[in-house]
Design a protein around this motif. Structure first.
Motif, PDB file in Angstrom:
ATOM      1  N   GLY A   1       0.678  -0.979   0.138  1.00  0.00           N
ATOM      2  CA  GLY A   1      -0.070  -0.034  -0.102  1.00  0.00           C
ATOM      3  C   GLY A   1       1.003   1.375   0.409  1.00  0.00           C
TER       4      GLY A   1
ATOM      5  N   ASP B   1      -3.178   6.698   3.323  1.00  0.00           N
ATOM      6  CA  ASP B   1      -3.492   5.699   3.235  1.00  0.00           C
ATOM      7  C   ASP B   1      -2.235   4.509   4.407  1.00  0.00           C
ATOM      8  OD1 ASP B   1      -4.103   6.571   1.447  1.00  0.00           O
ATOM      9  OD2 ASP B   1      -3.817   5.455  -0.053  1.00  0.00           O
TER      10      ASP B   1
ATOM     11  N   THR C   1      -1.472   0.457   5.463  1.00  0.00           N
ATOM     12  CA  THR C   1       0.319  -0.363   4.918  1.00  0.00           C
ATOM     13  C   THR C   1       1.152  -0.716   6.143  1.00  0.00           C
ATOM     14  OG1 THR C   1      -0.211   1.051   3.223  1.00  0.00           O
ATOM     15  CG2 THR C   1       2.046   0.169   3.762  1.00  0.00           C
TER      16      THR C   1
END
Ligand SMILES: [Zn+2]
Length: 329
Positions: free
Chosen positions: A162, A201, A205
């Motif tokens: 990610g 994000d 991750t």
């Protein structure tokens, strides 16, 4: 006139002490008190180096330490992401394969040259013998998502879990050893650089890294994490920094404050908890600027150039412009 902070890390000139730690029969960490780390994987028939150091001359010290533990050829270099300080030493290893994610490759095409110039000026100490750099490091083995490499019987998983520190972030996972090399997705007692980050994000991750169940982890900066508890601390510290910083900036943006005000308030809010981590003062202007961009109108990071670096530093760390020069507001 007050003492101004010197630009980025120009004033940081003292060399750090290098450690070369064995995590397992197959995994070693080259670390230096918060300077960029290099990971080493020893396969049955070849060695992989994860991030190279900033120049070929600096990489020679890594090679010297690898030769203390194995005489197998160094066939693979892996770039955890595109930043110059991690990859411009690649030529020293003479590896057949230089591996990167497609997203990292695309970033090198788009902004590698500007990044190289910007990083060298930000942190001269980390580019010792910069004249030995032959140019940008180009991957010759580019993957999308994930790939598995077998170094003899050793399984090496190369994973893009990610976005976070950059859009191309890649980790190396040795499932048989439960050892993970995170690049700058995880730092330990070192400030995460987030000038090219995806704050929204990054926590997911980190969840994906935790889900692999690493028992030892080599972060991008800071000491190798040698126990599950230390790995947990590295993941939690990085997550807290990224989350706290973005929340502070978003609150300032929502209140209609300008970048300089948001920067001062975020800096003061973060300093008590994180100010003792290395490169805190260096990272904060770039981190807050990127968070401000993301919270306003730039989903993707703007390209840093040496000129943009200087303008930002002056805008955030320079003397405020007198009211008479600020125009009619
Ligand atoms: Zn980086």
């Amino acid at each position: 006139m007050s003492m101004q902070k010197q630009f980025a890390s120009k004033a940081d000139v003292e060399d750090k002490k290098v450690s070369f730690d064995r995590l397992s029969d197959r995994a070693y960490a080259y670390t230096a008190e918060g300077d960029p780390n290099t990971g080493i994987v020893v396969g049955d028939n070849a060695v992989m180096v994860i991030d190279t150091q900033a120049t070929p001359v600096m990489a020679q010290d890594v090679i010297r330490r690898i030769r203390d533990v194995t005489d197998k050829p160094i066939r693979y270099v892996l770039m955890s992401h595109y930043h110059a300080v991690r990859v411009l030493g690649a030529s020293a290893y003479g590896a057949d394969h230089i591996i990167a994610s497609r997203d990292t490759y695309d970033l090198i095409v788009e902004r590698g040259a500007q990044d190289m110039k910007s990083e060298i000026e930000r942190f001269p100490r980390l580019f010792r013998a910069v004249e030995s750099v032959p140019g940008l490091t180009w991957p010759n083995l580019v993957f999308v998502g994930e790939m598995t490499l077998w170094l003899g019987k050793l399984e090496v998983q190369i994973l893009q879990l990610g976005r976070g520190h950059t859009k191309g972030d890649t980790v190396v996972w040795l499932p048989g050893e439960k050892v993970l090399f995170s690049g700058d997705l995880v730092e330990f007692e070192a400030t995460p650089y987030a000038g090219d980050a995806y704050f929204e994000d990054w926590p997911a991750t980190l969840d994906a890294i935790a889900a692999l169940g690493p028992e030892k982890l080599v972060p991008g900066r800071g000491a190798a994490l040698m126990t599950p508890r230390a790995v947990q601390a590295g993941l939690a510290g990085t997550r807290a920094f990224v989350t706290d910083l973005y929340a502070a900036v978003k609150a300032g943006v929502a209140a209609g404050k300008d970048l300089r005000t948001v920067y001062r308030e975020t800096f003061d809010a973060m300093k008590p908890k994180y100010g003792q981590w290395v490169i805190f003062d260096h990272c904060m202007p770039f981190d807050v600027s990127r968070a401000f961009d993301l919270a306003t109108k730039y989903p993707d990071p703007r390209i840093w150039t040496a000129e943009r670096d200087q303008e930002l530093w002056l805008a955030l760390e320079g003397e405020p412009a007198p009211a008479s020069l600020r125009g009619a507001e």
